[in-house]
Design a protein around this motif. Structure first.
Motif, PDB file in Angstrom:
ATOM      1  N   MET A   1      39.737  36.816  53.135  1.00  0.00           N
ATOM      2  CA  MET A   1      39.150  38.141  53.333  1.00  0.00           C
ATOM      3  C   MET A   1      40.177  39.274  53.208  1.00  0.00           C
ATOM      4  SD  MET A   1      36.108  37.264  53.456  1.00  0.00           S
ATOM      5  CE  MET A   1      35.407  38.914  53.620  1.00  0.00           C
ATOM      6  N   GLU A   2      41.336  38.975  52.631  1.00  0.00           N
ATOM      7  CA  GLU A   2      42.315  40.008  52.360  1.00  0.00           C
ATOM      8  C   GLU A   2      42.184  40.477  50.907  1.00  0.00           C
ATOM      9  OE1 GLU A   2      46.022  39.082  55.428  1.00  0.00           O
ATOM     10  OE2 GLU A   2      46.197  38.535  53.291  1.00  0.00           O
ATOM     11  N   GLY A   3      42.498  41.740  50.682  1.00  0.00           N
ATOM     12  CA  GLY A   3      42.465  42.295  49.341  1.00  0.00           C
ATOM     13  C   GLY A   3      43.822  42.842  48.954  1.00  0.00           C
ATOM     14  N   ALA A   4      44.023  43.002  47.659  1.00  0.00           N
ATOM     15  CA  ALA A   4      45.273  43.567  47.152  1.00  0.00           C
ATOM     16  C   ALA A   4      45.000  44.272  45.833  1.00  0.00           C
ATOM     17  CB  ALA A   4      46.324  42.477  46.958  1.00  0.00           C
ATOM     18  N   THR A   5      45.743  45.342  45.591  1.00  0.00           N
ATOM     19  CA  THR A   5      45.662  46.036  44.314  1.00  0.00           C
ATOM     20  C   THR A   5      46.740  45.477  43.397  1.00  0.00           C
ATOM     21  OG1 THR A   5      44.809  48.054  45.322  1.00  0.00           O
ATOM     22  CG2 THR A   5      45.817  48.266  43.150  1.00  0.00           C
ATOM     23  N   ILE A   6      46.333  45.067  42.224  1.00  0.00           N
ATOM     24  CA  ILE A   6      47.272  44.484  41.266  1.00  0.00           C
ATOM     25  C   ILE A   6      47.367  45.380  40.029  1.00  0.00           C
ATOM     26  CG2 ILE A   6      46.799  42.149  42.055  1.00  0.00           C
ATOM     27  CD1 ILE A   6      45.120  41.833  39.431  1.00  0.00           C
ATOM     28  N   GLU A   7      48.458  45.210  39.277  1.00  0.00           N
ATOM     29  CA  GLU A   7      48.636  45.912  38.018  1.00  0.00           C
ATOM     30  C   GLU A   7      48.767  44.893  36.892  1.00  0.00           C
ATOM     31  OE1 GLU A   7      51.978  48.528  38.260  1.00  0.00           O
ATOM     32  OE2 GLU A   7      50.817  50.115  39.244  1.00  0.00           O
ATOM     33  N   VAL A   8      48.019  45.128  35.812  1.00  0.00           N
ATOM     34  CA  VAL A   8      48.088  44.231  34.661  1.00  0.00           C
ATOM     35  C   VAL A   8      48.377  45.063  33.414  1.00  0.00           C
ATOM     36  CG1 VAL A   8      46.513  42.555  35.692  1.00  0.00           C
ATOM     37  CG2 VAL A   8      45.581  44.383  34.268  1.00  0.00           C
ATOM     38  N   ASP A   9      48.977  44.399  32.414  1.00  0.00           N
ATOM     39  CA  ASP A   9      49.289  45.074  31.155  1.00  0.00           C
ATOM     40  C   ASP A   9      48.028  45.200  30.309  1.00  0.00           C
ATOM     41  OD1 ASP A   9      52.058  45.383  31.625  1.00  0.00           O
ATOM     42  OD2 ASP A   9      52.384  43.268  31.104  1.00  0.00           O
ATOM     43  N   VAL A  10      47.753  46.449  29.888  1.00  0.00           N
ATOM     44  CA  VAL A  10      46.567  46.729  29.085  1.00  0.00           C
ATOM     45  C   VAL A  10      47.012  47.231  27.718  1.00  0.00           C
ATOM     46  CG1 VAL A  10      44.462  48.098  28.900  1.00  0.00           C
ATOM     47  CG2 VAL A  10      45.250  47.316  31.147  1.00  0.00           C
ATOM     48  N   PRO A  11      46.719  46.511  26.639  1.00  0.00           N
ATOM     49  CA  PRO A  11      47.102  46.962  25.301  1.00  0.00           C
ATOM     50  C   PRO A  11      46.162  48.071  24.817  1.00  0.00           C
ATOM     51  CG  PRO A  11      45.881  44.909  25.157  1.00  0.00           C
ATOM     52  CD  PRO A  11      46.051  45.196  26.623  1.00  0.00           C
ATOM     53  N   PRO A  12      46.616  48.909  23.881  1.00  0.00           N
ATOM     54  CA  PRO A  12      45.742  49.966  23.360  1.00  0.00           C
ATOM     55  C   PRO A  12      44.706  49.414  22.384  1.00  0.00           C
ATOM     56  CG  PRO A  12      47.842  49.981  22.205  1.00  0.00           C
ATOM     57  CD  PRO A  12      47.968  48.948  23.295  1.00  0.00           C
ATOM     58  N   HIS A  13      43.656  50.198  22.176  1.00  0.00           N
ATOM     59  CA  HIS A  13      42.694  49.888  21.125  1.00  0.00           C
ATOM     60  C   HIS A  13      43.303  50.301  19.787  1.00  0.00           C
ATOM     61  CE1 HIS A  13      39.008  48.855  19.353  1.00  0.00           C
ATOM     62  NE2 HIS A  13      38.404  50.027  19.360  1.00  0.00           N
ATOM     63  N   THR A  14      42.645  50.001  18.702  1.00  0.00           N
ATOM     64  CA  THR A  14      43.163  50.323  17.375  1.00  0.00           C
ATOM     65  C   THR A  14      42.963  51.777  16.999  1.00  0.00           C
ATOM     66  OG1 THR A  14      41.047  49.597  16.431  1.00  0.00           O
ATOM     67  CG2 THR A  14      42.858  47.978  16.523  1.00  0.00           C
ATOM     68  N   GLN A  15      42.190  52.517  17.821  1.00  0.00           N
ATOM     69  CA  GLN A  15      41.944  53.930  17.547  1.00  0.00           C
ATOM     70  C   GLN A  15      41.723  54.668  18.857  1.00  0.00           C
ATOM     71  OE1 GLN A  15      38.466  53.427  15.100  1.00  0.00           O
ATOM     72  NE2 GLN A  15      37.058  53.695  16.808  1.00  0.00           N
ATOM     73  N   VAL A  16      41.866  55.995  18.812  1.00  0.00           N
ATOM     74  CA  VAL A  16      41.593  56.814  19.995  1.00  0.00           C
ATOM     75  C   VAL A  16      40.129  56.618  20.394  1.00  0.00           C
ATOM     76  CG1 VAL A  16      41.447  59.166  20.867  1.00  0.00           C
ATOM     77  CG2 VAL A  16      43.369  58.491  19.424  1.00  0.00           C
ATOM     78  N   SER A  17      39.901  56.177  21.624  1.00  0.00           N
ATOM     79  CA  SER A  17      38.541  55.798  22.020  1.00  0.00           C
ATOM     80  C   SER A  17      38.469  55.506  23.507  1.00  0.00           C
ATOM     81  CB  SER A  17      38.091  54.546  21.247  1.00  0.00           C
ATOM     82  OG  SER A  17      38.993  53.476  21.508  1.00  0.00           O
ATOM     83  N   GLU A  18      37.235  55.398  24.005  1.00  0.00           N
ATOM     84  CA  GLU A  18      36.964  54.910  25.361  1.00  0.00           C
ATOM     85  C   GLU A  18      36.267  53.570  25.239  1.00  0.00           C
ATOM     86  OE1 GLU A  18      35.927  57.794  28.660  1.00  0.00           O
ATOM     87  OE2 GLU A  18      35.265  58.965  26.941  1.00  0.00           O
ATOM     88  N   THR A  19      36.852  52.535  25.807  1.00  0.00           N
ATOM     89  CA  THR A  19      36.291  51.193  25.722  1.00  0.00           C
ATOM     90  C   THR A  19      36.372  50.512  27.079  1.00  0.00           C
ATOM     91  OG1 THR A  19      38.464  50.419  24.972  1.00  0.00           O
ATOM     92  CG2 THR A  19      36.813  50.846  23.272  1.00  0.00           C
ATOM     93  N   ASP A  20      35.525  49.520  27.286  1.00  0.00           N
ATOM     94  CA  ASP A  20      35.535  48.726  28.511  1.00  0.00           C
ATOM     95  C   ASP A  20      36.067  47.332  28.207  1.00  0.00           C
ATOM     96  OD1 ASP A  20      34.572  50.697  30.150  1.00  0.00           O
ATOM     97  OD2 ASP A  20      32.477  50.089  29.974  1.00  0.00           O
ATOM     98  N   LEU A  21      37.085  46.930  28.946  1.00  0.00           N
ATOM     99  CA  LEU A  21      37.614  45.576  28.843  1.00  0.00           C
ATOM    100  C   LEU A  21      37.013  44.706  29.935  1.00  0.00           C
ATOM    101  CD1 LEU A  21      41.407  46.314  28.199  1.00  0.00           C
ATOM    102  CD2 LEU A  21      39.562  46.067  26.538  1.00  0.00           C
ATOM    103  N   LEU A  22      37.036  43.393  29.707  1.00  0.00           N
ATOM    104  CA  LEU A  22      36.542  42.440  30.704  1.00  0.00           C
ATOM    105  C   LEU A  22      37.725  41.690  31.285  1.00  0.00           C
ATOM    106  CD1 LEU A  22      33.849  41.393  31.926  1.00  0.00           C
ATOM    107  CD2 LEU A  22      34.016  39.482  30.326  1.00  0.00           C
ATOM    108  N   PHE A  23      37.920  41.845  32.588  1.00  0.00           N
ATOM    109  CA  PHE A  23      38.984  41.148  33.309  1.00  0.00           C
ATOM    110  C   PHE A  23      38.352  39.949  34.016  1.00  0.00           C
ATOM    111  CE2 PHE A  23      41.329  40.387  37.257  1.00  0.00           C
ATOM    112  CZ  PHE A  23      42.634  40.261  36.795  1.00  0.00           C
TER     113      PHE A  23
END
Length: 440
Positions: A88-110
Motif C-alpha cells: 500500500m505504499e506509492g512512489a513517483t518514478i522517472e522513466v526515459d521517454v523518446p520523442p515522436h518523429t514529428q512535433v505532436s501530442e501523443t499518448d504512450l502506454l506504460f
C-alpha cells in the motif's frame, strides 16, 4: 453426488481459487496516469513521471516495464527502486521517454510486466503517459497571487512565503501582492477588488489559480507546479512613451504544438517593489512565536519583530490591473500553429493618475495567460519597463537581453511611429518581425 460431498467439493474449489488469488496478489504493482512530458524532437529522451502503488503483500524491489506507442514497443527495461516499496505504499518514478518523429501530442502506454522477476498479478498493469514532442520545451513561470492587508496580523505568513519564493526562484516566480481593505490599507488596489472578493480569508495565496498555499513555505508545491510544464512560451516587452504617461505592453505567445480548439484570455498587472512609508505599519501576530524559528529566514524576521512592524518594504504590490476577473479574449488566433509567435499590444494609460505609485523605476509588468475553461494560469511573463523606443525582453532570464524596435508599419506597408489601432507589423533589431494586434 450427495449434497454433503458437493458442498465439500465447492469448499475445496474455493480454497484452491483463493490460494491462487493470494499468489497473484503477492506481486501486484499498479501504475497511475503519468504527468505530461515535453520531449525535444532533437533529444534522445526526456524524463517522464508516473506514480506506482504496491497493492500486493510482497515488498517490491524492482520491476520490468515497457513503453509502447500504437502497439510498437519503444522501451523495455528493468527498474530498480531506490527504496523498497511495502504494501500500500506509492512512489513517483522517472522513466526515459523518446520523442515522436514529428512535433505532436501523443499518448504512450506504460505497462508493468514483471515484479521482482515474477509476472505482475494485477489486471490493471498499464497506464497512459502523455507525450508532447516539441521543437523547444517552453519555460513555465509560476504566478502566486497573495491577497493580503496591513491590518491582517496573520498576513506576515504570506509575506514570508512570497519573499522566500522570490529568493529561491528569481527566474521562475511571479508574485502579485493584492492589498485589500480600502482606507484601512493604503496600498489597496481597486482594479483587483472584484477578484479579491472571491477570497474571504487573509492571507490567501493562490498558485496559478490552481492550488491554495496554506503554509509559510511552498518549495515542494512550487516545484511540482513548475514540473507540469506548459504548452506555450510567453515573452513580454513594455515601453514608456516620451512623457512616461502610458506603457505599451507587447506579449508574444509561442505554442509548442498545433491546437484547433482553444479558449485563452489575458490579464495584465502593473506591480511595484520596495514600497514603504514611515507612517505605515504591518500587524504581526507572529511576533515572539519562537517555536516557529528556523522555518525560513523570512518568517524569522517577523518572529523577531514587534507586534506592529514599521518601515516594512512591500514588494510585488499590485498597482493597476485589467482582465484579472474576466480575462480579455480574442487575442489568440486559431487554428494555432506550432512555433509561430502571436503578438498584440495592451496599453496602461494615464499612469500619473495611479496614486499608489511611489517610484516609476521600480514598476514591473506581468502578463498572465489564463485558460478560460479551467480558470487556471497556464503561463506568464514579467518584465521591467524600458524608455521610449527601446524594449526589455522577459525570457529565461529577465532583463538580460535587450532589443530595439527599428520600424513599425501598417498592414498596407505605411510606416508609422507609434502603435496604431489594427494590425501592426513590427521589426526589431534582433531580426524578428512580429505581427501585433493593437486594440486601443
Amino acid at each position: 453426488m450427495s449434497k454433503k460431498l458437493y458442498l465439500q467439493f465447492l469448499f475445496l474449489v474455493a480454497v484452491i481459487c483463493h490460494a491462487g488469488n493470494v499468489s497473484a496478489e503477492d506481486h501486484n504493482l499498479i501504475p497511475s496516469t503519468g504527468q505530461k512530458v515535453y520531449v525535444p524532437i532533437t533529444a534522445k529522451s526526456a524524463k517522464g513521471k508516473l506514480l506506482i502503488t504496491n497493492y500486493g503483500s510482497t515488498v517490491i524491489r524492482n520491476f520490468d516495464y515497457t513503453l509502447s506507442f500504437n502497439g510498437e514497443v519503444l522501451v523495455s527495461k528493468n527498474y530498480v527502486l531506490p527504496e523498497p516499496l511495502n504494501r500500500m505504499e506509492g512512489a513517483t518514478i522517472e522513466v526515459d521517454v523518446p520523442p515522436h518523429t514529428q512535433v505532436s501530442e501523443t499518448d504512450l502506454l506504460f505497462t508493468i510486466t514483471k515484479v521482482n522477476g515474477e509476472v505482475n498479478g494485477t489486471s490493471v498493469n498499464h497506464a497512459t503517459l502523455p507525450r508532447v514532442t516539441v521543437t523547444k520545451v517552453p519555460h513555465r513561470k509560476i504566478v502566486v497571487e497573495e491577497y493580503t492587508a496591513m491590518w491582517c496580523g496573520y498576513c506576515p505568513r504570506g509575506i514570508a512565503l512570497m519573499e522566500n519564493l522570490a529568493k529561491n526562484y528569481p527566474d521562475d516566480f511571479i508574485g502579485i501582492a493584492v492589498h485589500t481593505g480600502g482606507r484601512a490599507d493604503p496600498l489597496s488596489c481597486t482594479d483587483y477588488a472584484w477578484k479579491a472578493a472571491d477570497y474571504r480569508s487573509r492571507p490567501t495565496l493562490h498558485m496559478n489559480r490552481n492550488l491554495f498555499l496554506g503554509y509559510v513555505k511552498a518549495i515542494t508545491e512550487f516545484e511540482e507546479e513548475r514540473s507540469r510544464g506548459a504548452d506555450m512560451d510567453i515573452d513580454v516587452t513594455a515601453t514608456w512613451d516620451d512623457r512616461q504617461e502610458n506603457i505599451t505592453v507587447t506579449p508574444r505567445v509561442t505554442f509548442c504544438v498545433d491546437k484547433e480548439d482553444v479558449a485563452y484570455g489575458f490579464a495584465y498587472v502593473l506591480t511595484e517593489d520596495g514600497m514603504s512609508n514611515p507612517n505605515w505599519y504591518q500587524n504581526n501576530y507572529y511576533s515572539g512565536r519562537t517555536e516557529e524559528l528556523g522555518v525560513s529566514d523570512e518568517l524569522d524576521y517577523f518572529i523577531k519583530a514587534d507586534y506592529a512592524v514599521k518601515g516594512l518594504e512591500n514588494n510585488f504590490v499590485a498597482i493597476a490591473a485589467e482582465g484579472v476577473k474576466a480575462p480579455l479574449t480574442g487575442y489568440i488566433q486559431t487554428p494555432i500553429k506550432a512555433d509561430r509567435p502571436q503578438s498584440h499590444t495592451y496599453v496602461f494609460r494615464n499612469i500619473s493618475s495611479k496614486k499608489l505609485i511611489q517610484d516609476k523605476t521600480k514598476l514591473k509588468v506581468c502578463v498572465l495567460l489564463i485558460n478560460i475553461k479551467t480558470g487556471q494560469i497556464e503561463n506568464a511573463a514579467k518584465c521591467t519597463i524600458s524608455p521610449a523606443n527601446t524594449t526589455a525582453i522577459s525570457s529565461v532570464s529577465e532583463g538580460k537581453e535587450t532589443v530595439v524596435e527599428t520600424a513599425r508599419y501598417t498592414l498596407d506597408g505605411r510606416r508609422i511611429t507609434t502603435p496604431q489601432k489594427g494590425i501592426n507589423i513590427v521589426k526589431y533589431s534582433d531580426g524578428r518581425v512580429c505581427k501585433e494586434v493593437v486594440t486601443r
